[in-house]
Design a protein around this motif. Structure first.
Motif, short mmCIF file in Angstrom:
data_model
loop_
_atom_site.label_atom_id
_atom_site.label_comp_id
_atom_site.label_asym_id
_atom_site.label_seq_id
_atom_site.Cartn_x
_atom_site.Cartn_y
_atom_site.Cartn_z
N PRO A 43 0.79 -1.23 0.00
CA PRO A 43 0.00 0.00 0.00
C PRO A 43 0.82 1.28 0.00
CG PRO A 43 -0.89 -1.58 1.57
CD PRO A 43 0.44 -2.11 1.12
N SER A 44 2.12 1.19 0.35
CA SER A 44 2.96 2.39 0.33
C SER A 44 3.57 2.65 -1.04
CB SER A 44 4.08 2.26 1.37
OG SER A 44 4.98 1.22 1.01
N ALA A 45 3.42 1.72 -1.97
CA ALA A 45 4.00 1.88 -3.30
C ALA A 45 3.20 2.92 -4.10
CB ALA A 45 4.02 0.56 -4.04
N PRO A 46 3.86 3.69 -4.94
CA PRO A 46 3.16 4.74 -5.68
C PRO A 46 2.09 4.23 -6.62
CG PRO A 46 5.43 4.50 -6.46
CD PRO A 46 5.32 3.72 -5.20
N GLU A 47 2.22 2.98 -7.08
CA GLU A 47 1.24 2.44 -8.02
C GLU A 47 0.03 1.81 -7.33
OE1 GLU A 47 4.36 -0.82 -7.34
OE2 GLU A 47 4.33 1.36 -7.60
N PHE A 48 0.05 1.75 -5.98
CA PHE A 48 -1.02 1.02 -5.28
C PHE A 48 -2.38 1.65 -5.52
CE2 PHE A 48 -3.77 0.31 -1.59
CZ PHE A 48 -3.78 -1.07 -1.54
#
Length: 288
Positions: A241-246
């Protein structure tokens, strides 16, 4: 969109004594935190692709019954039963029992089974894949017949039942929803189109989900069922969830008509991770 939590890994400090209190606390936290579904794997060994086979693994329905006693609202399901592990008449009875004792919260998650090692290790017959899919379809038909009130015989290619007597009947009307998990385009999604009220696509990629949903729609058109009436789920167990694509991925899933995203617990941090998801992901997901 809604969220589900998948308790796929039982590795934790202090196990086995810590298993029961941790599972109970995770389930209560998930329910209080807005999760709508709680699932467990139906395996006897940990999957080799996910960890050491010597890691702890609990039997699915005993675990779900335990969770039912500690929750009130969440749907409960195996994700998913291997059709080879239990005779379908007894499996339908097991699902019914979970449904009755949970107040109508069970789902009938089932698939064709695939983990050959645990079959061979524990002496469970492992027929070829074509036969497993034939058994899968027959198992669903047997359960639906038992839940229909028809207690007559069932004669299939692989199963023969003199009576399909099932009492009590399920609480969920008209029966626990059939949940088909997988992404096989020719057989899995065809069976889902014909029988399922829920389909769990084993993908976390929006492009792949879009393709699989198109395949599902075509199968629905062919067999004459309502595509829009089927709940669509995807697996978010490997998403960060912390990834920019999430969040762009979540937006794309919503646009595709996905109803629920399944998130997995984290080994050795099951409770902490569910608390994080409940605080940071579930509320925002409902707004997507």
């Amino acid at each position: 969109m809604r969220a589900g939590i998948h308790f796929w890994n039982y590795t934790m400090p202090g196990q086995p004594a810590s298993l029961a209190p941790t599972i109970a606390e995770v389930a209560r936290t998930a329910e209080d935190g807005g999760f709508d579904q709680f699932t467990v794997m139906d395996h006897w060994f940990q999957m080799e692709t996910s960890g050491d086979t010597a890691q702890p693994m609990l039997e699915a329905f005993s675990t779900l019954a335990f969770v039912a006693a500690h929750t009130q609202r969440m749907r409960l399901a195996p994700l998913v039963v291997g059709v080879t592990y239990r005779h379908p008449g007894l499996l339908a009875k097991t699902i019914t029992t979970l449904d009755v004792l949970s107040g109508g919260r069970a789902a009938f998650g089932i698939g064709a089974a695939w983990y050959e090692r645990e079959h061979r290790a524990l002496g469970v017959p492992y027929p070829p894949i074509a036969e497993r899919f034939e058994r899968l379809e027959e198992a669903i038909r047997i359960a639906l017949q038992m839940w229909s009130g028809d207690d007559g015989p069932f004669e299939g290619t692989h199963y023969s039942l003199a009576e399909t007597l099932g009492s009590p009947r399920p609480v969920a009307p008209p029966h626990p929803p059939v949940l088909i998990g997988g992404k096989g385009e020719r057989k899995t999604l065809r069976i889902a189109a014909q029988y399922a009220q829920i389909v769990n696509l084993t993908t976390s990629d929006p492009d792949e989900a879009a393709h699989l949903l198109d395949v599902l729609r075509r199968h629905c058109d062919t067999v004459g069922t309502d595509y829009d009436a089927i709940e669509k789920q995807v697996m978010g167990t490997r998403l960060d969830p912390s990834a920019p694509e999430f969040w762009p991925s979540m937006q794309r899933f919503a646009a595709l008509g996905v109803d629920l995203v399944v998130f997995g617990v984290r080994p050795n941090a099951q409770q902490a991770w569910v608390e994080t998801l409940a605080a940071d992901v579930v509320p925002r997901l409902r707004e997507v």
